[in-house]
Design a protein around this motif. Sequence first.
Motif, mmCIF file in Angstrom:
data_model
loop_
_atom_site.group_PDB
_atom_site.id
_atom_site.type_symbol
_atom_site.label_atom_id
_atom_site.label_comp_id
_atom_site.label_asym_id
_atom_site.label_seq_id
_atom_site.Cartn_x
_atom_site.Cartn_y
_atom_site.Cartn_z
ATOM 1 N N PRO A 1 0.828 -1.220 0.000
ATOM 2 C CA PRO A 1 0.000 0.000 0.000
ATOM 3 C C PRO A 1 0.861 1.269 0.000
ATOM 4 O O PRO A 1 0.466 2.270 -0.592
ATOM 5 C CB PRO A 1 -0.792 -0.106 1.307
ATOM 6 N N GLN A 2 2.028 1.231 0.627
ATOM 7 C CA GLN A 2 2.903 2.421 0.657
ATOM 8 C C GLN A 2 3.399 2.758 -0.740
ATOM 9 O O GLN A 2 3.452 3.926 -1.132
ATOM 10 C CB GLN A 2 4.124 2.179 1.564
ATOM 11 N N ILE A 3 3.772 1.732 -1.482
ATOM 12 C CA ILE A 3 4.244 1.948 -2.855
ATOM 13 C C ILE A 3 3.090 2.469 -3.710
ATOM 14 O O ILE A 3 3.234 3.447 -4.461
ATOM 15 C CB ILE A 3 4.834 0.633 -3.437
ATOM 16 N N ALA A 4 1.932 1.841 -3.562
ATOM 17 C CA ALA A 4 0.765 2.267 -4.347
ATOM 18 C C ALA A 4 0.406 3.719 -4.025
ATOM 19 O O ALA A 4 0.081 4.508 -4.921
ATOM 20 C CB ALA A 4 -0.416 1.332 -4.075
ATOM 21 N N GLU A 5 0.491 4.076 -2.758
ATOM 22 C CA GLU A 5 0.132 5.443 -2.344
ATOM 23 C C GLU A 5 1.090 6.474 -2.955
ATOM 24 O O GLU A 5 0.662 7.539 -3.411
ATOM 25 C CB GLU A 5 0.148 5.529 -0.810
ATOM 26 N N ALA A 6 2.373 6.162 -2.947
ATOM 27 C CA ALA A 6 3.346 7.088 -3.552
ATOM 28 C C ALA A 6 3.030 7.262 -5.036
ATOM 29 O O ALA A 6 3.060 8.385 -5.566
ATOM 30 C CB ALA A 6 4.768 6.562 -3.355
ATOM 31 N N ILE A 7 2.709 6.177 -5.707
ATOM 32 C CA ILE A 7 2.363 6.250 -7.137
ATOM 33 C C ILE A 7 1.094 7.084 -7.311
ATOM 34 O O ILE A 7 1.014 7.958 -8.179
ATOM 35 C CB ILE A 7 2.181 4.829 -7.724
ATOM 36 N N ARG A 8 0.118 6.840 -6.455
ATOM 37 C CA ARG A 8 -1.166 7.546 -6.552
ATOM 38 C C ARG A 8 -0.985 9.062 -6.453
ATOM 39 O O ARG A 8 -1.647 9.826 -7.131
ATOM 40 C CB ARG A 8 -2.104 7.067 -5.432
ATOM 41 N N ARG A 9 -0.047 9.482 -5.596
ATOM 42 C CA ARG A 9 0.096 10.911 -5.332
ATOM 43 C C ARG A 9 1.113 11.608 -6.232
ATOM 44 O O ARG A 9 1.413 12.778 -6.013
ATOM 45 C CB ARG A 9 0.534 11.102 -3.876
ATOM 46 N N GLY B 1 -0.453 15.774 3.832
ATOM 47 C CA GLY B 1 -0.076 14.591 4.608
ATOM 48 C C GLY B 1 0.698 13.546 3.830
ATOM 49 O O GLY B 1 0.552 12.349 4.069
ATOM 50 N N MET B 2 1.515 13.990 2.896
ATOM 51 C CA MET B 2 2.307 13.016 2.137
ATOM 52 C C MET B 2 3.399 12.408 3.026
ATOM 53 O O MET B 2 3.994 13.106 3.846
ATOM 54 C CB MET B 2 2.978 13.698 0.939
ATOM 55 N N SER B 3 3.672 11.129 2.824
ATOM 56 C CA SER B 3 4.772 10.480 3.551
ATOM 57 C C SER B 3 6.099 10.894 2.904
ATOM 58 O O SER B 3 6.115 11.468 1.806
ATOM 59 C CB SER B 3 4.620 8.962 3.476
ATOM 60 N N VAL B 4 7.199 10.572 3.583
ATOM 61 C CA VAL B 4 8.519 10.863 3.001
ATOM 62 C C VAL B 4 8.660 10.123 1.665
ATOM 63 O O VAL B 4 9.149 10.680 0.679
ATOM 64 C CB VAL B 4 9.655 10.472 3.979
ATOM 65 N N LEU B 5 8.192 8.884 1.636
ATOM 66 C CA LEU B 5 8.261 8.114 0.384
ATOM 67 C C LEU B 5 7.470 8.813 -0.729
ATOM 68 O O LEU B 5 7.949 8.940 -1.858
ATOM 69 C CB LEU B 5 7.705 6.698 0.616
ATOM 70 N N ASP B 6 6.259 9.273 -0.396
ATOM 71 C CA ASP B 6 5.435 9.982 -1.392
ATOM 72 C C ASP B 6 6.192 11.185 -1.941
ATOM 73 O O ASP B 6 6.206 11.444 -3.147
ATOM 74 C CB ASP B 6 4.129 10.503 -0.768
ATOM 75 N N GLU B 7 6.808 11.924 -1.035
ATOM 76 C CA GLU B 7 7.519 13.147 -1.459
ATOM 77 C C GLU B 7 8.760 12.821 -2.281
ATOM 78 O O GLU B 7 9.101 13.554 -3.218
ATOM 79 C CB GLU B 7 7.903 14.001 -0.249
ATOM 80 N N CYS B 8 9.438 11.737 -1.922
ATOM 81 C CA CYS B 8 10.620 11.344 -2.705
ATOM 82 C C CYS B 8 10.213 11.090 -4.157
ATOM 83 O O CYS B 8 10.887 11.534 -5.086
ATOM 84 C CB CYS B 8 11.259 10.074 -2.131
ATOM 85 N N LEU B 9 9.103 10.399 -4.348
ATOM 86 C CA LEU B 9 8.667 10.112 -5.716
ATOM 87 C C LEU B 9 8.204 11.383 -6.419
ATOM 88 O O LEU B 9 8.549 11.628 -7.578
ATOM 89 C CB LEU B 9 7.541 9.065 -5.712
ATOM 90 N N PHE B 10 7.448 12.202 -5.710
ATOM 91 C CA PHE B 10 6.929 13.454 -6.278
ATOM 92 C C PHE B 10 8.076 14.337 -6.776
ATOM 93 O O PHE B 10 8.052 14.864 -7.885
ATOM 94 C CB PHE B 10 6.102 14.176 -5.203
ATOM 95 N N VAL B 11 9.106 14.469 -5.941
ATOM 96 C CA VAL B 11 10.249 15.326 -6.297
ATOM 97 C C VAL B 11 11.097 14.648 -7.383
ATOM 98 O O VAL B 11 11.550 15.300 -8.325
ATOM 99 C CB VAL B 11 11.082 15.667 -5.041
ATOM 100 N N ALA B 12 11.273 13.342 -7.270
ATOM 101 C CA ALA B 12 12.099 12.623 -8.253
ATOM 102 C C ALA B 12 11.491 12.686 -9.650
ATOM 103 O O ALA B 12 12.220 12.768 -10.646
ATOM 104 C CB ALA B 12 12.265 11.162 -7.823
ATOM 105 N N ASP B 13 10.168 12.672 -9.723
ATOM 106 C CA ASP B 13 9.505 12.695 -11.032
ATOM 107 C C ASP B 13 9.928 13.935 -11.839
ATOM 108 O O ASP B 13 10.129 13.864 -13.044
ATOM 109 C CB ASP B 13 7.983 12.679 -10.819
ATOM 110 N N ALA B 14 10.095 15.052 -11.146
ATOM 111 C CA ALA B 14 10.434 16.308 -11.832
ATOM 112 C C ALA B 14 11.928 16.555 -11.922
ATOM 113 O O ALA B 14 12.367 17.426 -12.665
ATOM 114 C CB ALA B 14 9.765 17.470 -11.107
ATOM 115 N N THR B 15 12.712 15.790 -11.169
ATOM 116 C CA THR B 15 14.145 16.122 -11.090
ATOM 117 C C THR B 15 15.057 14.958 -11.482
ATOM 118 O O THR B 15 16.269 15.022 -11.249
ATOM 119 C CB THR B 15 14.523 16.568 -9.654
ATOM 120 N N GLU B 16 14.500 13.899 -12.052
ATOM 121 C CA GLU B 16 15.352 12.755 -12.440
ATOM 122 C C GLU B 16 16.393 13.231 -13.465
ATOM 123 O O GLU B 16 16.207 14.290 -14.083
ATOM 124 C CB GLU B 16 14.480 11.591 -12.950
ATOM 125 N N PRO B 17 17.453 12.461 -13.655
ATOM 126 C CA PRO B 17 18.566 12.924 -14.490
ATOM 127 C C PRO B 17 18.174 13.321 -15.926
ATOM 128 O O PRO B 17 18.848 14.142 -16.539
ATOM 129 C CB PRO B 17 19.511 11.707 -14.519
#
Length: 189
Positions: free
Chosen positions: A102-110, A117-133
């Motif tokens: 569910p944690q992985i699914a939630e990060a993908i969902r957001r 109320g995003m988790s650290v994992l959610d935020e890591c994905l959110f930020v990574a999506d815009a800043t990947e290499p």
Amino acid sequence: MTDREHAERVLVERGLSPELEAHCRGVAAQAESLARRWGAAPDDAAVAGLLHDLCRERTRQEVLELARKHSLKVDPIEKEYAVQLLHARVAAEEAAAEGFSPQIAEAIRRHTLGGSGMSVLDECLFVADATEPGRTWQGVEAVRRQALKSLDAAALTLVRRDVERLRSRGREPHPTMMALLEEKRGTQV
Ligand SMILES: [Fe+2]
Ligand SMILES: [Fe+2]
């Protein structure tokens, strides 16, 4: 089979374009490194990165069909911009159906709209999506650096940028995106 191997298999099976697959791998690497920096589970971050855009190349009809299949309630903005917005929620459902946590699914969902109320994992994905290499937009380097100092600050920069871009096109941001903006703005000095 590890979660990562499973995610790799799903990614290849879905037959994304080479460009999108490269983006997903870039997001996985960036999310994993942010997770190590900020104390989320690196494997979960990498897996969420690999799978986050699984449905990004589906047509509008297909995305709406998947939303129906997974019994998602779709609001009018999501319906209008189904591919751009809803690809996240349907990919989350697909990942959950594949047995990912569910944690992985939630990060993908957001990953498109964020939310409060995003988790650290959610935020890591959110930020990574815009800043990947592979991302080259003007200012990306500064946000990459910012993300090493404060993940919240980087998320705030990105959501502000999204909101400004939408408003410049005459579109009102989704309330979920505004909730993220309000929350992060409240935590910054
Ligand atoms: Fe996406
Ligand atoms: Fe993405």
